[in-house]
Design a protein around this motif. Structure first.
Motif, PDB file in Angstrom:
ATOM      1  N   TRP B 394       0.827  -1.190   0.000  1.00 43.93           N
ATOM      2  CA  TRP B 394       0.000   0.000   0.000  1.00 43.93           C
ATOM      3  C   TRP B 394       0.869   1.251   0.000  1.00 43.93           C
ATOM      4  O   TRP B 394       1.975   1.269   0.555  1.00 43.93           O
ATOM      5  CB  TRP B 394      -1.023   0.004   1.137  1.00 43.93           C
ATOM      6  N   LEU B 395       0.350   2.276  -0.627  1.00 38.67           N
ATOM      7  CA  LEU B 395       1.120   3.481  -0.910  1.00 38.67           C
ATOM      8  C   LEU B 395       1.688   4.119   0.339  1.00 38.67           C
ATOM      9  O   LEU B 395       2.812   4.610   0.347  1.00 38.67           O
ATOM     10  CB  LEU B 395       0.232   4.486  -1.661  1.00 38.67           C
ATOM     11  N   GLY B 396       0.909   4.110   1.399  1.00 37.73           N
ATOM     12  CA  GLY B 396       1.339   4.836   2.589  1.00 37.73           C
ATOM     13  C   GLY B 396       2.344   4.088   3.447  1.00 37.73           C
ATOM     14  O   GLY B 396       2.719   4.585   4.511  1.00 37.73           O
ATOM     15  N   ARG B 398       5.624   3.417   3.517  1.00 38.72           N
ATOM     16  CA  ARG B 398       6.854   4.042   4.011  1.00 38.72           C
ATOM     17  C   ARG B 398       6.552   5.193   4.953  1.00 38.72           C
ATOM     18  O   ARG B 398       7.297   5.439   5.912  1.00 38.72           O
ATOM     19  CB  ARG B 398       7.693   4.546   2.827  1.00 38.72           C
ATOM     20  N   LEU B 399       5.472   5.917   4.651  1.00 41.62           N
ATOM     21  CA  LEU B 399       5.118   7.050   5.493  1.00 41.62           C
ATOM     22  C   LEU B 399       4.675   6.558   6.866  1.00 41.62           C
ATOM     23  O   LEU B 399       5.091   7.081   7.902  1.00 41.62           O
ATOM     24  CB  LEU B 399       4.007   7.850   4.809  1.00 41.62           C
ATOM     25  N   ALA B 400       3.839   5.528   6.871  1.00 43.86           N
ATOM     26  CA  ALA B 400       3.371   4.981   8.145  1.00 43.86           C
ATOM     27  C   ALA B 400       4.538   4.429   8.960  1.00 43.86           C
ATOM     28  O   ALA B 400       4.592   4.592  10.183  1.00 43.86           O
ATOM     29  CB  ALA B 400       2.335   3.888   7.890  1.00 43.86           C
ATOM     30  N   ARG B 402       7.637   5.432   8.921  1.00 41.79           N
ATOM     31  CA  ARG B 402       8.430   6.532   9.463  1.00 41.79           C
ATOM     32  C   ARG B 402       7.727   7.186  10.647  1.00 41.79           C
ATOM     33  O   ARG B 402       8.348   7.651  11.591  1.00 41.79           O
ATOM     34  CB  ARG B 402       8.659   7.573   8.356  1.00 41.79           C
ATOM     35  N   GLU B 403       6.385   7.194  10.581  1.00 38.96           N
ATOM     36  CA  GLU B 403       5.621   7.811  11.657  1.00 38.96           C
ATOM     37  C   GLU B 403       5.855   7.108  12.991  1.00 38.96           C
ATOM     38  O   GLU B 403       5.668   7.707  14.043  1.00 38.96           O
ATOM     39  CB  GLU B 403       4.126   7.771  11.336  1.00 38.96           C
ATOM     40  N   LEU B 406      10.015   9.112  14.318  1.00 41.06           N
ATOM     41  CA  LEU B 406      10.469  10.192  13.460  1.00 41.06           C
ATOM     42  C   LEU B 406      11.939  10.519  13.658  1.00 41.06           C
ATOM     43  O   LEU B 406      12.535  11.200  12.848  1.00 41.06           O
ATOM     44  CB  LEU B 406       9.637  11.461  13.716  1.00 41.06           C
ATOM     45  N   GLU B 416      11.568   9.820  -1.364  1.00 46.18           N
ATOM     46  CA  GLU B 416      11.064   8.442  -1.365  1.00 46.18           C
ATOM     47  C   GLU B 416      11.180   7.805   0.016  1.00 46.18           C
ATOM     48  O   GLU B 416      10.961   6.607   0.174  1.00 46.18           O
ATOM     49  CB  GLU B 416      11.817   7.603  -2.406  1.00 46.18           C
ATOM     50  N   MET B 417      11.543   8.590   0.995  1.00 42.94           N
ATOM     51  CA  MET B 417      11.575   8.174   2.405  1.00 42.94           C
ATOM     52  C   MET B 417      12.439   6.941   2.637  1.00 42.94           C
ATOM     53  O   MET B 417      11.983   5.935   3.173  1.00 42.94           O
ATOM     54  CB  MET B 417      10.151   7.953   2.923  1.00 42.94           C
TER      55      MET B 417
ATOM     56  N   PHE C  46       2.541  10.260  -0.763  1.00 44.72           N
ATOM     57  CA  PHE C  46       2.284   8.942  -0.204  1.00 44.72           C
ATOM     58  C   PHE C  46       0.847   8.793   0.263  1.00 44.72           C
ATOM     59  O   PHE C  46       0.476   7.783   0.839  1.00 44.72           O
ATOM     60  CB  PHE C  46       3.227   8.670   0.977  1.00 44.72           C
ATOM     61  N   GLU C  49      -4.293   6.936  -1.327  1.00 50.66           N
ATOM     62  CA  GLU C  49      -4.874   5.628  -1.522  1.00 50.66           C
ATOM     63  C   GLU C  49      -6.281   5.633  -0.952  1.00 50.66           C
ATOM     64  O   GLU C  49      -6.533   6.213   0.084  1.00 50.66           O
ATOM     65  CB  GLU C  49      -4.037   4.575  -0.811  1.00 50.66           C
ATOM     66  N   PRO C  58      -1.860   8.123   6.338  1.00 54.78           N
ATOM     67  CA  PRO C  58      -1.213   7.264   7.335  1.00 54.78           C
ATOM     68  C   PRO C  58      -0.433   8.012   8.409  1.00 54.78           C
ATOM     69  O   PRO C  58       0.191   7.386   9.233  1.00 54.78           O
ATOM     70  CB  PRO C  58      -0.234   6.446   6.486  1.00 54.78           C
TER      71      PRO C  58
END
Lengths: 420, 519, 409
Positions: B394-396, B398-400, B402-403, B406, B416-417, C46, C49, C58
């Motif tokens: 799912w797209l998120g 890498r963002l999730a 990193r969350e 931090l 691109e994290m 990001f 979706e 997210p």
């Protein structure tokens, strides 16, 4: 709202133009959509670093040769004195703002870059001076493990190779007080340098690792607005000369310059409005009557006697290139020079090649009024300066600030003299 | 000279070769795979990233359509983590023939492809950037697949089962003794060493280069190279795959892949699969076609352009081909023992990424027949090692990730994290070639195109003692040049501003042109 | 009509320079907020979706963005960063606001309930143990500057106020919730100043909340409904060509632009109202530029630090308050250069964000105190309350100083 002059753009050219006009007694308004290249540059003042495949040691002399050889270059179209006078004005301004510079337009310093190349610069803040590589000697480059925009080992290794009479080594520390933060933002670290506790702990950790006679090179983070004090204190604590090395944007030394200009402008009664773009202009015949800012609900019109266009080139929004290959100057549709013809190559396949597209811009007369293809001024009360000018590749030849300052200064002079 | 003796040699490290080596290894064959570059650097790594439902082919190429649908279902089962379940739409714009829709629906039903008509309102609600003047919209189970990740998953699983993956090994000779191919001689392009591989069976899975490899055995195999370009746009303008509801042509697919969306493609016959230009008209054509799907497409930021060549097998019986689009996209097994009397050699060519697994199965079945052994194929049911949980990408992600923390690690590539830990792991896994690293982690593939992260990656590599200063300097300059290739044709608007900022960084601030040349 | 670019599309302009991050007052003081570039144009790639009809977000760190908008203003490329963050927050919250946020995002509701019980309510708001309990139960920080209720409403006053019969022009007053329930005297002075300058002031009854706090807290549906109601109220006046002035600079911005830019509602009614919407100082400076502002000011020997709120700067009108205050003889105005007071509307009221807000405002507080002020001036009510909270200095709207100098107080 009527002003004597309105400057559009808050980069090196815009700030210098506004400052010079203010000093010339004008009621000045500076309008910009955001900050300019100050925040993205090295923080020094380039006059001319490389020309004709050679590194330049004496910039004013090289500028004279360049002006004779390249009629289309901005330097060739400005009086030689404008560069000198602009530099003098700049040095005075920074001194007044408490952020002193040194150096001269006659001789280039040689300062380290954040990959360890040796780069010529004409004027540099005091905070960078001890990094001058020409005297050789010994330097130790300090990096912070938790600051990712600076790699001391690579810098030292390359400097060692680049400069024969230099000894360079490197040291890494974790930034004191930030042990839990692996990814420190530059501004955060720069603000930390302004704190006594930080400098104290840093010195305690670093001093034992220093050898006598070494100059200590930091990433360019030695405080945001109190750099002179930070430098003095660090040098005292370490017992060594200290210098900073510019690295990736955001540029803390560049931010200092912007802040210094803003402070001087405000103190001198000029108005600075950064945050909303100029989107329209009103021209009657050959005169600019007003410019309009896109405010929240309406266009706000500002009138003035003269206008200075310092909106940058293709790196900013001063020039717009679209997907069909057309290029235009965004506000006045000024005639552009050096635009490749249809079907002609715009860029070379080699990254370091001579790209035809790079020299697009506006040609001006010696008063910085924009010219058409026949060499006639297009607008009487508009001046064009900075990266919007045609004929230079400042990032390659290391001439950006020089062109910006000289053209802005000359533009201001031509305005003030006419009014007088 | 090194020598390896094995059961099977697979030439070509794209999806076909990777699929074959995995299938072979799972069937218990000792297998060696030889690829002249990094895996998936031929067609596979350059293609659109579409996991076809088959809808594109239902009218013109129904055989291919059916294959796609079958494999679509299977790949979702075995490689879920390589797939983002975006779904797909076929949309009829005002430029399209309204008569096509009926043929399309009929074709889907015939091929077993799930198709569902949406109202235009529904389609626009889901995809607000689509042309509001759309006439019709149909949903199909298209998806986005990470070809690179899939190929590596196949290769790693093969290695786990005893296979040897030899990247940077170019096949320079096929060992032919009389009417038998006994193996090949490979050149390690990094060290200059030659390696001899003796194999009971050699499978030519080199895609668009299959003709060149077959020629090394004295066999004539004609594979046409159909070049197509693709443009990655800076962000997802749509969240689903969007196709034009018309007979397949240029620029009629827009695929969201991770953080970008990709418009493609063209189809131009080229003589040499390794040398071909990206032409201005192709770029303008893609932008125009994109504009028909998403008004304002031209004004959106184009990040990078690249091309790839389709392998289009031309059987000897077919006459001259005028339009490479007319060549079927189904795959072809060339059973050389049968058709040419040359034993120990097979060519599997043509095909699509979506059908790679089936191609591998068919190829290995033929090998088994020739070797007189019965070994069943398990690749349709056995998931890849990391795909066991069957959770789609799912797209998120890498963002999730990193969350969660931090501050525990640095982001080396912010666009691109990519964390420092990930970079160091990639250095471990893949060595120091930044091109390999870039493909592994997507370093420098975001909007800034390396403007910030390349300096950090080089510095990190040097700091970790993985390269010395001259190597680091060379890698930096090399990366700038490589990146320039894909960016240079798109320099306008925002991307030109970015490129100019990057020039200011690398030349203006860092002055990389004047790094010391020699140690 | 001003063209507004689609907020998400502006992420394409980002060149990753991080100028925004250097200017962000929140990122400078807390590790919980990774910065506007990160949560804005970077993270936005990001997001997107879909799960059914909902856009997935997210990342919860976007909730630490205060919405001050300084990032958008310093960005040289025109990325609408703060706006993107506000939209991302709404997506993250998905319309499910905690009770606390639902309450503090409805000042007109709180005002309606609190006004008749003002003495009791005000006592509760200032009584330590009560505030401690409110903090435990609701999560509103015990020290956060919650303004007292006036016990009467500006609307009530306006019903008994007779508009001047002879006037050069008519102007509509958009008073906002804080003037109505907390500071009706500001409204009265504003009306007097306008009347002094030849304006007949129309005060449409039934003005409810503009929806800005709902927007900032992620309830876009609620914000749209609230703003739409107010827009419908003002529309007939806009159609008749009347200008509408707002003393709450944030509310004015909502109806100038944010309804369309952030809430993505581009309606003909909105366009009409927006085209006639003015910040009060903007309007008075506009009169002055046309020679229509009375300058019969008596000297005020006061030292006044002036802070332009973030949302005032977002109007893009310069700082007209400075131009106006410069007309008052004897007034020593010191322009504050610190960016942000920290309160950011309802942000600094929250238990988990209160200290961040105080840290953000620290420099402004120090500068205000160092100016040795008689009174501070600021165009936003929540900023005024925060400044007073952080410095102990009384803070007024610039219009109040004008009123004083006109002798209308």
């Amino acid at each position: 709202m009527t002003y004597d002059s309105i400057v559009i753009g808050a980069g090196y050219a815009g700030l210098m133009a506004a400052y010079a006009l203010m000093r010339g007694g004008h009621k000045v308004l500076l309008l910009a959509k955001g900050y300019g290249r100050t925040h993205l540059a090295s923080g020094g003042v380039d006059v001319l670093g490389y020309w004709n495949g050679e590194r330049v040691g004496r910039p004013m002399e090289a500028v004279a040769r360049l002006s004779a050889a390249e009629a289309g270059h901005p330097y060739a179209r400005l009086p030689a004195e404008s560069l000198r006078s602009a530099a003098t004005l700049f040095l005075g301004a920074m001194a007044e703002a408490g952020y002193p510079f040194a150096g001269s337009v006659n001789e280039n310093l040689l300062l380290p870059t954040a990959v360890g190349a040796a780069r010529p610069v004409a004027l540099a803040p005091q905070t960078m001076l001890a990094g001058d590589l020409r005297p050789g000697g010994a330097v130790v480059i300090l990096g912070f493990n938790n600051f990712k925009d600076f790699y001391p080992d690579l810098i030292a290794a390359n400097l060692q190779t680049a400069v024969t009479h230099l000894k360079a080594r490197s040291v890494s520390l974790v930034a004191p007080g930030f042990e839990n933060d692996a990814d420190l933002a530059p501004l955060k670290l720069a603000r930390a340098f302004e704190q006594t506790w930080f400098r104290k702990q840093l010195a305690e950790q670093l001093k034992p690792k220093l050898k006598g006679g070494e100059r200590v090179g930091f990433p360019a983070l030695l405080g945001v607005d109190a750099a002179a004090e930070v430098l003095a204190d660090l040098q005292a604590r370490l017992g060594s000369a200290v210098f900073e090395i510019p690295t990736l944007p955001p540029s803390i030394p560049g931010i200092r310059i912007a802040h210094a200009f803003e402070k001087l402008l405000r103190q001198g009664g000029a108005r600075v409005q950064i945050g909303h773009p100029v989107v329209e202009v009103k021209v009657t015949g050959k005169r600019v009557e007003s410019v309009a800012v896109k405010s929240a609900a309406r266009l706000l019109h500002y009138r003035a006697g003269t206008f200075v266009l310092a909106t940058g080139g293709l790196a900013a929004h001063g020039l717009e290139a679209d997907s069909h290959g057309a290029v235009r100057e965004a506000l006045f549709a000024l005639p552009l020079a050096n635009v490749p013809a249809a079907g002609q190559r715009r860029f070379e396949p080699a990254y370091f090649g001579a790209h035809p597209f790079n020299k697009i811009g506006v040609h001006t007369d010696s008063d910085l009024r924009p010219l058409d293809a026949a060499g006639r001024p297009v607008l009487e009360n508009l001046r064009v300066c900075g990266a919007l000018l045609a004929g230079a590749e400042p990032w390659k030849e290391k001439s950006g600030e020089g062109i910006s300052f000289a053209s802005a200064y000359q533009a201001a002079q031509s305005i003030v003299k006419r009014a007088a | 000279m090194n020598s390896i003796t094995t059961d099977l040699l697979v030439i070509g490290g794209g999806s076909t070769g990777a699929g074959i080596v995995r299938d072979a290894a799972l069937r218990g064959f000792k297998t060696v795979l030889a690829e002249r570059g990094d895996l998936a650097t031929g067609t596979t790594g350059r293609y659109h990233g579409l996991l076809h439902s088959g809808g594109r082919y239902v009218v013109k190429d129904p055989v291919s359509a059916k294959e796609c649908m079958e494999e679509n279902i299977i790949l979702r089962r075995i490689a879920a983590d390589c797939i983002e379940d975006t779904g797909g739409l076929f949309v009829e714009t005002e430029h399209d023939d309204p008569g096509y829709a009926a043929e399309f629906v009929a074709g889907c039903l015939k091929a077993g492809i799930t198709v569902e008509e949406w109202t235009v309102a529904q389609a626009l609600k889901r995809e607000p950037r689509l042309d509001p003047k759309l006439r019709r919209a149909f949903w199909v189970p298209d998806a986005a697949i990470d070809s690179w990740k899939t190929v590596w998953a196949n290769a790693r699983d093969a290695e786990r089962h005893g296979a040897k993956i030899l990247t940077y090994h170019k096949t320079i000779k096929l060992i032919r003794e009389g009417d038998a191919v006994k193996g090949a001689v490979l050149l390690n392009t990094r060290t200059g060493e030659e390696v001899t591989v003796l194999a009971d069976f050699t499978i030519n899975a080199s895609g668009a280069w299959a003709g060149q490899i077959a020629a090394l055995a004295g066999l004539k195999v004609t594979v046409l190279a159909g070049k197509g370009i693709m443009i990655a746009m800076n962000h997802r303008l749509t969240q689903m795959v969007v196709n034009r509801l018309k007979r397949p042509a240029d620029g009629d697919i827009l695929v969201p892949i991770r953080t970008v969306c990709v418009i493609g493609t063209t189809d131009v016959r080229v003589a040499d699969p390794d040398e071909w230009p990206i032409e201005e008209w192709e770029i303008q054509h893609m932008l125009d076609e994109g504009e028909k799907l998403v008004p304002g497409f031209r004004a959106a930021r184009a990040l990078r352009v690249w091309g790839g060549v389709r392998p289009l097998y031309q059987p000897p019986t077919l006459g001259a081909v005028s339009d490479t689009r007319d060549v079927s996209r189904t795959y072809t097994l060339l059973d050389h023992p049968q058709t040419d009397g040359v034993s120990g050699f097979l060519t599997m060519t043509g095909g699509k990424f979506t059908t790679y697994r089936q191609m591998a199965e068919v190829a290995l079945n033929a090998v088994c027949r020739h070797l007189n052994t019965e070994r069943a194929c398990t690749t349709a049911t056995q998931p890849m090692p990391d795909s066991g949980e069957q959770k789609y990408y799912w797209l998120g992600a890498r963002l999730a990730q990193r969350e969660k923390d931090l501050h525990g690690d640095q982001l080396i590539c912010e666009c691109e994290m990519i964390t420092r830990a990930r970079m160091l792991a990639a250095f471990q896994q893949r060595g120091t070639d930044l091109d390999d690293i870039r493909r592994t982690v997507r370093l420098g593939m975001g909007p800034c195109q390396g403007g910030f992260c390349i300096y950090r990656a080089i510095g990190l590599q040097h700091q970790s003692r993985l390269s010395n200063a001259p190597a680091a300097n060379a890698a930096l300059v090399h990366f700038l040049q490589e990146r320039w290739k894909g960016v240079q044709p798109l320099l306008w608007g925002d991307q030109l501003r970015q490129a100019r900022l990057d020039d200011w960084i690398f030349q203006g601030i860092l002055d990389v042109e004047h790094l010391p040349k020699e140690s | 009509m001003i063209e507004v670019e689609d907020v998400r599309l502006t992420l394409d302009h980002c060149v990753k320079c991080n100028i925004c991050t250097t200017a962000c007052p929140v990122a400078a003081v807390t590790p919980l907020f990774p910065g506007p570039k990160y949560v804005g144009p970077q993270a936005e790639r990001f997001r997107g979706e879909l799960a059914g009809d909902t856009v997935l977000s997210p990342d919860k760190s976007v909730d630490y963005c205060s919405g001050c908008g300084i990032c958008t203003q310093v960005c040289p490329q025109g990325v609408k960063i703060a706006e993107m963050n506000t939209q991302a927050r709404a997506a993250y919250i998905g319309g499910k606001l905690p009770l606390r946020n639902q309450l503090i995002a409805r000042p007109d509701l709180l005002g309606t309930v609190g006004t008749p019980f003002a003495p009791l309510a005000n006592f509760a708001l200032s009584f330590g143990p009560m505030r401690w309990m409110i903090e435990q139960v609701l999560g509103i920080h015990r020290a956060a500057p919650l303004p007292p209720f006036a016990g009467r409403t500006f609307q009530g006053w306006s019903r008994t106020h007779r508009a001047v019969p002879q006037a050069k022009r008519s102007v509509v007053y958009f008073h906002g919730c804080s003037t109505n329930y907390n500071e009706p005297s500001l409204g009265e002075l504003t009306v007097r100043v306008l009347e002094h300058n030849g304006c007949r002031v129309l005060i449409p009854p039934g003005q409810t909340c503009c929806g800005l706090p709902l927007q900032s807290n992620g309830d876009f549906a609620g914000a749209r409904a609230a703003a739409q109601k107010l827009i419908e109220l003002f529309r007939p006046y806009a159609e008749q060509g009347y200008d509408i002035v707002a003393t709450s600079t944030s509310c004015g911005l909502m109806l100038k632009r944010e309804y369309r830019e952030i809430l993505e509602q581009d309606t003909p009614d909105f366009r009409k109202v927006s085209a006639h919407m003015w910040d009060i100082c903007e309007y008075l400076a506009h009169l002055h530029a046309h020679g229509e502002l009375k300058t019969d000011f008596t000297p005020l020997a006061l030292t006044v630090p002036y802070h332009a709120p973030c949302q005032q700067k977002a109007h893009g009108i310069g700082k007209p308050a400075l131009d106006l205050l410069a007309l008052i003889p004897g007034l020593k105005v010191i322009e504050m250069t610190a960016d942000c007071c920290g309160i950011a509307g309802t942000y600094g009221l929250k238990k988990e964000k209160y200290q961040i807000a105080m840290d953000v405002g620290a420099r402004l507080f120090a500068d205000v105190k160092a100016s040795r002020p008689d009174v501070a001036a600021c165009d936003s009510e929540t900023c005024r309350w925060q400044i007073t909270h952080g410095t102990g200095v009384k803070a007024v709207h610039p219009v109040q100083l004008l009123a004083q100098a006109y002798g209308l107080v």
